[in-house]
Structures are given as C-alpha cells and as structure tokens.
Design a protein around this motif. Structure first.
Motif, PDB file in Angstrom:
ATOM      1  N   GLU A   1       0.824  -1.208   0.000  1.00  0.00           N
ATOM      2  CA  GLU A   1       0.000   0.000   0.000  1.00  0.00           C
ATOM      3  C   GLU A   1       0.860   1.259   0.000  1.00  0.00           C
ATOM      4  O   GLU A   1       0.607   2.197  -0.769  1.00  0.00           O
ATOM      5  CB  GLU A   1      -0.911  -0.020   1.226  1.00  0.00           C
ATOM      6  CG  GLU A   1      -1.834   1.179   1.335  1.00  0.00           C
ATOM      7  CD  GLU A   1      -2.720   1.126   2.580  1.00  0.00           C
ATOM      8  OE1 GLU A   1      -3.332   2.150   2.907  1.00  0.00           O
ATOM      9  OE2 GLU A   1      -2.777   0.053   3.218  1.00  0.00           O
TER      10      GLU A   1
ATOM     11  N   LYS B   1       2.852   1.547  -3.391  1.00  0.00           N
ATOM     12  CA  LYS B   1       1.949   1.873  -4.501  1.00  0.00           C
ATOM     13  C   LYS B   1       1.550   3.344  -4.451  1.00  0.00           C
ATOM     14  O   LYS B   1       1.530   4.032  -5.487  1.00  0.00           O
ATOM     15  CB  LYS B   1       0.702   0.983  -4.458  1.00  0.00           C
ATOM     16  CG  LYS B   1      -0.282   1.265  -5.588  1.00  0.00           C
ATOM     17  CD  LYS B   1      -1.508   0.376  -5.479  1.00  0.00           C
ATOM     18  CE  LYS B   1      -2.541   0.733  -6.542  1.00  0.00           C
ATOM     19  NZ  LYS B   1      -3.780  -0.092  -6.411  1.00  0.00           N
TER      20      LYS B   1
ATOM     21  N   VAL C   1       1.598   0.616 -12.255  1.00  0.00           N
ATOM     22  CA  VAL C   1       2.286   0.734 -10.974  1.00  0.00           C
ATOM     23  C   VAL C   1       1.930  -0.423 -10.046  1.00  0.00           C
ATOM     24  O   VAL C   1       2.801  -0.997  -9.378  1.00  0.00           O
ATOM     25  CB  VAL C   1       1.962   2.088 -10.308  1.00  0.00           C
ATOM     26  CG1 VAL C   1       2.519   2.135  -8.887  1.00  0.00           C
ATOM     27  CG2 VAL C   1       2.541   3.229 -11.139  1.00  0.00           C
ATOM     28  N   ALA C   2       0.657  -0.790 -10.004  1.00  0.00           N
ATOM     29  CA  ALA C   2       0.237  -1.882  -9.120  1.00  0.00           C
ATOM     30  C   ALA C   2       0.939  -3.182  -9.493  1.00  0.00           C
ATOM     31  O   ALA C   2       1.403  -3.927  -8.613  1.00  0.00           O
ATOM     32  CB  ALA C   2      -1.274  -2.054  -9.174  1.00  0.00           C
TER      33      ALA C   2
ATOM     34  N   VAL D   1       4.562  -3.045  -8.367  1.00  0.00           N
ATOM     35  CA  VAL D   1       4.687  -3.299  -6.932  1.00  0.00           C
ATOM     36  C   VAL D   1       4.588  -4.794  -6.648  1.00  0.00           C
ATOM     37  O   VAL D   1       5.379  -5.359  -5.876  1.00  0.00           O
ATOM     38  CB  VAL D   1       3.618  -2.524  -6.140  1.00  0.00           C
ATOM     39  CG1 VAL D   1       3.637  -2.927  -4.661  1.00  0.00           C
ATOM     40  CG2 VAL D   1       3.850  -1.024  -6.270  1.00  0.00           C
TER      41      VAL D   1
END
Length: 326
Positions: A287, A290, A308-309, A312
């Motif tokens: 979390e 991200k 991006v997710a 990660v």
C-alpha cells in the motif's frame, strides 16, 4: 510467549537448519562468499554485522560474509544492479523506481518502518512549508526516499522539481551543505537529520510519516533463484538480530553510535522514529509503495503507461517471510 522470544525461536530454528546440508533444495553450488550491504539507515543490519550472527550460521559451510557500506538507497541499488552485492537495503519506493527502470531485484524483508526523512532547513531561512522552496536551493540524493519525499511534497504544493534548484549530493554532504549555508533546505535522512536537529537546531519544517516508505532488503533475482537457502539464512540471521535489538535497545543504540560517531541523543532521536516490529513483506508495504509510485507517476517521474500496481506486485516477494511473521 513474548514477541521477542517467538522471533528468537523462529530465527534459531531457521539458522539451525543451515548446520545440515545447505545445498539440499538449492539450485546451484554454494558460493564461497555472500555479499551484503550495511548502512546507518538500517539499524538491524548494522547490529547483525556487529554481532556476526550470519557469519556464525554460514561458517560450517565455509561461506564467508563480505559487508559493503551503502550511503543511500541509490548506492545500494547501484551495487545490486552491478552485481557488486547480493542483498542490499533500500527504501521501498526507491526500489520500485529501480525495478521499473530495469534493475532485476525483489524485496524480501522489511528491516524497519521508519520516519527517516523530512524536509529540513536552518532556523533563520524563513522557509516554513514546501511552497516556500520555489526558487530555493535544495540538497537531495537522487533515487532515494528523501528525493521521492521531496517530489511528493512539492507536488502537494503545486510545484515540480524544476521549480526548485536541486543540488545533488549524498546524504552526509547534504547536511554539511545546509549547515554551511550552501543550500536553503535539505531532503534529510536519519541519523544525519537527527544530528542536524540536535546539534545545529535545524528545523524539520515538513513531515509526513505516511509518505516515508519502508526500509526493505532487496535481493538480485538471479541470486534468489540460484541460492534460496542462502536467502533464507540471511532472513533468519536478520530475525535473530531484530529480536536482539528489541530485547537490548541499549546495544542497538551503541552499535549505531559506534558506526556513525554521533552522540547518543542523536541516535536516540533516530530510533524514536524507527519501528522494528513488522518484518514480513505484505499488504502494508504494498500500500505504501503503490501510493508513492502513483504520486511519482502523476509527477512524471514514472512513465504514464506504467502499471504501478503490477510493478509493486513484481517487486514484493513473500516467499522468504520469517516463519513467525507469516
């Protein structure tokens, strides 16, 4: 049973397995040495180096441990990318940017949840908020959590990096430049930041603990693939050092004082801002990293087309999570 004792037992069990045939389940012949970094922003790693827990665990197999100092996340990530070290310590957001840019690393352990960066100025500059940095000279170490923190702070004030005059320096030199008056502000990093507060009366004029991303251990993907048992040995040794640190806070402080040559009150301030109780890789790190990644994407640091997710997810590796923390 206390948290510290559970950590010690789990670490002891993991390390004990290494006195047997380390090669069982490994994918390659064991190397003659394993190379790790040490850094003043990684207190657990520094204590591990001092105590020799990893050397003790690997001695029966004839594997030596070589320690290389990192002055910042950027250096640790450079060393990993160049193959100069096998495992290194860096901020989560810095590791994410490095991976997106092609550095083949995975994050395997959270050595701390720190508030290790803030924006710092001298008490006589009149700077009180990020918006005041427009046109000002700001010392920063590119590719580190303080750099990312600065970008996000400027972004929140409707500014970009181009609105300030960035002076690229390694963290200790950034503090020196601030104290000399060569720059107006500094994207600080502990323990140098704590020293600036206590020794010079410098002001942390902008803080946001949630925008500090985790302190993570990163491993080269090829090393993790070839030597998973050695990676587990490192994590087990880190867990032993973490348990020792929690049970012996004075010893942790003394190790930092010895390594940094900074006074005890400075190190105490650094450790006040450092949480060592959450070592497992999981949703909390995902979390935070991200959120930083999306902010950097909005600021144009990460390409607009980057998922991006997914990046990660590709960075964080839960396979080596400590047994007691699963």
């Amino acid at each position: 049973m206390s948290v510290t004792r559970r950590v010690l037992l789990a670490a002891g069990l993991a390390l004990a397995t290494l006195t047997g045939p380390l090669g069982h389940g490994a994918f390659a012949e064991d190397p003659k040495e394993i190379r790790l970094d040490w850094a003043t922003y990684n207190p657990v790693g520094l204590l591990l180096k001092e105590k020799g827990f990893l050397e003790e665990a690997l001695a029966p197999k004839g594997i030596k441990v070589r320690w290389v100092q990192s002055l910042g996340s950027n250096k640790a990530l450079e060393f990993l990318n160049a193959g100069a070290i096998d495992i290194g310590s860096a901020a989560g957001a810095a590791a994410l940017v490095a991976r997106i840019n092609g550095n083949p690393i995975r994050a395997i352990y959270a050595f701390s949840r720190p508030e290790w960066t803030a924006l710092v100025t001298r008490k006589d500059t009149g700077i009180a908020k990020p918006a005041d940095l427009k046109g000002k000279r700001v010392a920063v170490t590119r590719g580190t959590d303080p750099h990312i923190f600065l970008i996000r702070a400027l972004q929140g004030a409707g500014l970009t990096e181009k609105d300030a005059k960035l002076v690229l320096l390694q963290h200790p030199d950034g503090r020196t430049a601030l104290d000399r008056g060569d720059v107006d502000a500094w994207a600080g990093l502990d323990p140098m930041m704590a020293a600036a507060e206590i020794e010079n009366g410098d002001v942390l004029f902008y803080r946001d603990a949630a925008a500090n991303t985790w302190g993570l251990l990163d491993v080269r993907e090829d090393f993790a693939q070839a030597h998973p048992d050695l990676v587990r040995a490192v994590i087990a040794a880190y867990e032993r050092a973490r348990a020792y640190a929690l049970a012996n806070p004075q010893a942790l402080g003394a190790a930092l004082v010895a390594a940094t040559k900074l006074p005890e009150p400075v190190i105490a301030r650094q450790l006040e801002r450092t949480d060592l109780t959450q070592p497992a890789i999981g949703p909390a790190q995902a979390e935070a990293i991200k959120a930083a990644g999306l902010a950097l994407q909005q600021a144009g640091v990460i390409a607009a087309g980057t998922d991006v997710a997914a990046a990660v997810d590709g960075l964080l590796d839960t396979r080596f999570n400590p047994v007691a923390a699963r």
